[in-house]
Design an enzyme around this catalytic site. Sequence first.
Site, PDB file in Angstrom:
ATOM      1  N   HIS A  30       3.705  11.395   2.638  1.00 56.09           N
ATOM      2  CA  HIS A  30       4.011  10.833   1.425  1.00 56.09           C
ATOM      3  C   HIS A  30       4.193  12.233   0.494  1.00 56.09           C
ATOM      4  CE1 HIS A  30      -0.205  11.807   0.698  1.00 56.09           C
ATOM      5  NE2 HIS A  30      -0.520  10.769   1.629  1.00 56.09           N
ATOM      6  N   HIS A  33       1.695  14.969   1.036  1.00 49.67           N
ATOM      7  CA  HIS A  33       1.945  15.964   2.221  1.00 49.67           C
ATOM      8  C   HIS A  33       3.080  16.886   1.619  1.00 49.67           C
ATOM      9  CE1 HIS A  33       0.518  12.332   4.426  1.00 49.67           C
ATOM     10  NE2 HIS A  33      -0.275  13.187   4.982  1.00 49.67           N
TER      11      HIS A  33
END
Length: 276
Positions: A30, A33
Amino acid sequence: MKIVRDVAAVRAAVAGSGRVGLVPTMGAFHEGHLSLIRAARAACDVVVVWLFVNPTQFNEKSDLAGYPRDEERDAALAAECGADILFAPSVAAVYPAGFATTVTVAGVADVLEGALRPGHFAGVATVVAKMLNMVGPEVAFFGAKDAQQVAVVRRMVADLDIGTRIEVLPIVREADGLAMSSRNVRLDPDERRRATALHRGLTSARAAVTGGERDAAVLARLVQDELADAGIAAEYVAVIDPDSFEPVEIIAGPTLIALAARVGATRLIDNIEVAP
Ligand code: PAF
């Protein structure tokens, strides 16, 4: 972007290529990251993204079994953000037959998440020690949402004289404040709506500190009340020192308010820094 599966291949891929940045992940990317990968890209010559759903840090079989996995999507996103190498080893490559070593960190790893999830931080510390040894990065990028993980990794890196600098990036949130997490996809629409209470509770505690409140018990109660209004029972709301994770009673310096709560069947964590 190159995809590699074992230690020999990753070492060959990074050899002699300058400043190596490592982004440790378990996939299901998501924005949180991706912000780490972009930061690594901006700061380093070579960016290695570690993608491994580490079985030893899950203390609930169902959590491991249901953990979202989509390597193809993750690889495409990592490449888009400028990663050079996706290091996605198999379980056998990380834990070959005969593997017998565990890294345990005392103190900071024993409380809160450590107490509620026995073995979790030993699993994290061991796999992080391994990935740092395998890749040999100058910098490793972690997200602030897993604040206790950061404190455990920092303790381990200092204690074991590992030469990697640990860089921590801010929590990335949805527009309504919910901290991004790979587990958010498990929330149904009603749970997703109620889960916004986590951040609401934390921000109301921070506003109280800004307004002069210094009593940790009062701050924890504010967060708990916000959760209770949304029908959520906290597993803990802790007011703690950000490095040692020891409880703080009166806010006198930078302090962390951390919580864990189940929303339906999904366990979420979040935290916020406050300072007088
Ligand atoms: O934060 C995570 O995704 C994991 O705990 C980590 C650091 C990749 C170790 O498996």
